[in-house]
Design an enzyme around this catalytic site. Structure first.
Site, PDB file in Angstrom:
ATOM      1  N   PRO A   9       0.785  -1.224   0.000  1.00  0.00           N
ATOM      2  CA  PRO A   9       0.000   0.000   0.000  1.00  0.00           C
ATOM      3  C   PRO A   9       0.829   1.294   0.000  1.00  0.00           C
ATOM      4  O   PRO A   9       1.853   1.375   0.685  1.00  0.00           O
ATOM      5  CB  PRO A   9      -0.826  -0.098   1.285  1.00  0.00           C
ATOM      6  CG  PRO A   9      -0.145  -1.114   2.122  1.00  0.00           C
ATOM      7  CD  PRO A   9       0.508  -2.071   1.175  1.00  0.00           C
ATOM      8  N   ASN A  10       0.340   2.230  -0.784  1.00  0.00           N
ATOM      9  CA  ASN A  10       0.901   3.590  -0.878  1.00  0.00           C
ATOM     10  C   ASN A  10       2.218   3.675  -1.643  1.00  0.00           C
ATOM     11  O   ASN A  10       2.751   4.773  -1.812  1.00  0.00           O
ATOM     12  CB  ASN A  10       1.052   4.233   0.514  1.00  0.00           C
ATOM     13  CG  ASN A  10      -0.269   4.279   1.249  1.00  0.00           C
ATOM     14  OD1 ASN A  10      -1.225   4.857   0.729  1.00  0.00           O
ATOM     15  ND2 ASN A  10      -0.362   3.669   2.398  1.00  0.00           N
ATOM     16  N   ARG A  17       4.081  11.083  -1.847  1.00  0.00           N
ATOM     17  CA  ARG A  17       4.052  10.846  -0.396  1.00  0.00           C
ATOM     18  C   ARG A  17       5.427  11.160   0.232  1.00  0.00           C
ATOM     19  O   ARG A  17       6.475  10.743  -0.272  1.00  0.00           O
ATOM     20  CB  ARG A  17       3.648   9.394  -0.075  1.00  0.00           C
ATOM     21  CG  ARG A  17       4.712   8.368  -0.413  1.00  0.00           C
ATOM     22  CD  ARG A  17       4.294   6.932  -0.127  1.00  0.00           C
ATOM     23  NE  ARG A  17       4.134   6.641   1.284  1.00  0.00           N
ATOM     24  CZ  ARG A  17       4.351   5.425   1.818  1.00  0.00           C
ATOM     25  NH1 ARG A  17       4.738   4.412   1.060  1.00  0.00           N
ATOM     26  NH2 ARG A  17       4.168   5.231   3.095  1.00  0.00           N
ATOM     27  N   TYR A  22      10.816   9.184   1.240  1.00  0.00           N
ATOM     28  CA  TYR A  22      10.820   8.209   0.137  1.00  0.00           C
ATOM     29  C   TYR A  22      11.403   8.741  -1.175  1.00  0.00           C
ATOM     30  O   TYR A  22      11.520   7.994  -2.140  1.00  0.00           O
ATOM     31  CB  TYR A  22       9.397   7.677  -0.091  1.00  0.00           C
ATOM     32  CG  TYR A  22       8.827   6.996   1.131  1.00  0.00           C
ATOM     33  CD1 TYR A  22       9.339   5.779   1.568  1.00  0.00           C
ATOM     34  CD2 TYR A  22       7.796   7.582   1.882  1.00  0.00           C
ATOM     35  CE1 TYR A  22       8.846   5.157   2.718  1.00  0.00           C
ATOM     36  CE2 TYR A  22       7.283   6.971   3.012  1.00  0.00           C
ATOM     37  CZ  TYR A  22       7.811   5.759   3.422  1.00  0.00           C
ATOM     38  OH  TYR A  22       7.324   5.142   4.548  1.00  0.00           O
ATOM     39  N   ASN A  73       8.145  -5.596  -1.086  1.00  0.00           N
ATOM     40  CA  ASN A  73       8.071  -4.491  -0.135  1.00  0.00           C
ATOM     41  C   ASN A  73       6.611  -4.429   0.300  1.00  0.00           C
ATOM     42  O   ASN A  73       5.793  -3.824  -0.388  1.00  0.00           O
ATOM     43  CB  ASN A  73       8.510  -3.170  -0.774  1.00  0.00           C
ATOM     44  CG  ASN A  73       8.440  -2.021   0.220  1.00  0.00           C
ATOM     45  OD1 ASN A  73       7.918  -2.173   1.328  1.00  0.00           O
ATOM     46  ND2 ASN A  73       8.948  -0.859  -0.176  1.00  0.00           N
ATOM     47  N   ALA A  76       3.270  -0.840   4.645  1.00  0.00           N
ATOM     48  CA  ALA A  76       2.732  -0.846   6.016  1.00  0.00           C
ATOM     49  C   ALA A  76       2.329  -2.246   6.477  1.00  0.00           C
ATOM     50  O   ALA A  76       2.379  -2.545   7.682  1.00  0.00           O
ATOM     51  CB  ALA A  76       1.543   0.097   6.108  1.00  0.00           C
ATOM     52  N   GLU A  97      13.065  -9.205   1.247  1.00  0.00           N
ATOM     53  CA  GLU A  97      12.288  -8.062   1.748  1.00  0.00           C
ATOM     54  C   GLU A  97      13.012  -6.760   1.422  1.00  0.00           C
ATOM     55  O   GLU A  97      14.232  -6.665   1.632  1.00  0.00           O
ATOM     56  CB  GLU A  97      12.158  -8.212   3.269  1.00  0.00           C
ATOM     57  CG  GLU A  97      11.524  -7.038   3.979  1.00  0.00           C
ATOM     58  CD  GLU A  97      11.658  -7.166   5.512  1.00  0.00           C
ATOM     59  OE1 GLU A  97      12.565  -7.871   6.005  1.00  0.00           O
ATOM     60  OE2 GLU A  97      10.850  -6.530   6.193  1.00  0.00           O
ATOM     61  N   HIS A  99      12.860  -2.416   1.875  1.00  0.00           N
ATOM     62  CA  HIS A  99      12.248  -1.173   2.366  1.00  0.00           C
ATOM     63  C   HIS A  99      13.069  -0.014   1.830  1.00  0.00           C
ATOM     64  O   HIS A  99      14.308  -0.010   1.972  1.00  0.00           O
ATOM     65  CB  HIS A  99      12.186  -1.128   3.893  1.00  0.00           C
ATOM     66  CG  HIS A  99      11.278  -2.184   4.424  1.00  0.00           C
ATOM     67  ND1 HIS A  99       9.912  -2.130   4.251  1.00  0.00           N
ATOM     68  CD2 HIS A  99      11.546  -3.353   5.046  1.00  0.00           C
ATOM     69  CE1 HIS A  99       9.379  -3.217   4.754  1.00  0.00           C
ATOM     70  NE2 HIS A  99      10.344  -3.974   5.234  1.00  0.00           N
ATOM     71  N   ARG A 106      13.284   4.340  12.382  1.00  0.00           N
ATOM     72  CA  ARG A 106      12.005   5.068  12.435  1.00  0.00           C
ATOM     73  C   ARG A 106      11.189   4.662  13.680  1.00  0.00           C
ATOM     74  O   ARG A 106      11.760   4.209  14.660  1.00  0.00           O
ATOM     75  CB  ARG A 106      11.258   4.848  11.115  1.00  0.00           C
ATOM     76  CG  ARG A 106      12.034   5.443   9.921  1.00  0.00           C
ATOM     77  CD  ARG A 106      11.293   5.286   8.602  1.00  0.00           C
ATOM     78  NE  ARG A 106      10.043   6.044   8.615  1.00  0.00           N
ATOM     79  CZ  ARG A 106       9.106   5.910   7.665  1.00  0.00           C
ATOM     80  NH1 ARG A 106       9.289   5.065   6.654  1.00  0.00           N
ATOM     81  NH2 ARG A 106       8.001   6.629   7.725  1.00  0.00           N
TER      82      ARG A 106
HETATM   83  C1  DQA Z   1       8.244   1.117   3.644  1.00  0.00           C
HETATM   84  C2  DQA Z   1       8.364   1.319   5.157  1.00  0.00           C
HETATM   85  C3  DQA Z   1       7.038   1.059   5.833  1.00  0.00           C
HETATM   86  O1  DQA Z   1       7.158   1.238   7.237  1.00  0.00           O
HETATM   87  C4  DQA Z   1       5.987   2.026   5.326  1.00  0.00           C
HETATM   88  O2  DQA Z   1       4.733   1.749   5.904  1.00  0.00           O
HETATM   89  C5  DQA Z   1       5.901   2.058   3.839  1.00  0.00           C
HETATM   90  C6  DQA Z   1       7.131   1.948   3.054  1.00  0.00           C
HETATM   91  C7  DQA Z   1       9.550   1.477   2.912  1.00  0.00           C
HETATM   92  O3  DQA Z   1       9.685   1.064   1.759  1.00  0.00           O
HETATM   93  O4  DQA Z   1      10.392   2.178   3.454  1.00  0.00           O
HETATM   94  O5  DQA Z   1       4.841   2.277   3.271  1.00  0.00           O
HETATM   95  O6  DQA Z   1       7.998  -0.273   3.400  1.00  0.00           O
END
Ligand code: DQA
Length: 141
Positions: A9-10, A17, A22, A73, A76, A97, A99, A106
């Site tokens: 998501p997002n 965002r 990011y 990835n 959230a 994985e 990020h 964080r």
């Molecule tokens: C994320 C880190 C997560 O905590 C966050 O909710 C994201 C992006 C990252 O790529 O840094 O949406 O996965």
């Protein structure tokens, strides 16, 4: 080699965002970067992004027999989803994985990664580069 790249998501909101966290590059930029890297390496990639946990679970299940590895990835859902963890364990494909941000530096709620428990490697806080390192890892394995 066939690799499935999943974003949660997002991630479709990259570039808009929280650019201080990011960056300013978009999801389309990320896709282009991954696709051109994969083409260069002779790897077949499918890019999938969803804001819905169940759709991500469906996509992981559908990867069985079709892909040799998963770069994920979960965004959230990393920190909440036992369903994504179980899906990764179910298919038992090598998974990595990613990020974009350094989640270790964080908020406390970002310190747990359920999906990460089913992944062989994590590339964290490397920006978009992490996805390429994930592909490299799956290729070298
Ligand atoms: C994320 C880190 C997560 O905590 C966050 O909710 C994201 C992006 C990252 O790529 O840094 O949406 O996965």
């Amino acid at each position: 080699m066939r690799i499935l790249v999943i974003n949660g998501p997002n991630i479709n909101m990259l570039g808009i965002r929280e650019p201080d966290i990011y960056g300013k590059n978009t999801y389309a930029d990320l896709c282009e970067m991954i696709e051109s890297y994969a083409a260069e390496k002779g790897v077949e990639v499918k890019l999938f992004q969803s804001n819905h946990e169940g759709s991500i679970v469906d996509e992981i299940q559908a990867a069985l027999g079709k892909f040799d590895g998963i770069v994920i990835n979960p965004a959230a859902y990393t920190h909440t989803s036992v369903a994504i963890l179980d899906a990764l364990k179910s298919v038992a494909l090598p998974a990595v994985e990613i990020h974009i941000s350094d989640v270790s530096a964080r908020e406390a709620f970002r310190q747990i990664s359920y999906a990460g428990m089913a992944c062989e490697k994590s590339f964290i806080g490397m920006g978009f580069e992490g996805y390429l390192r994930g592909i490299d890892y799956l290729m070298s394995r």
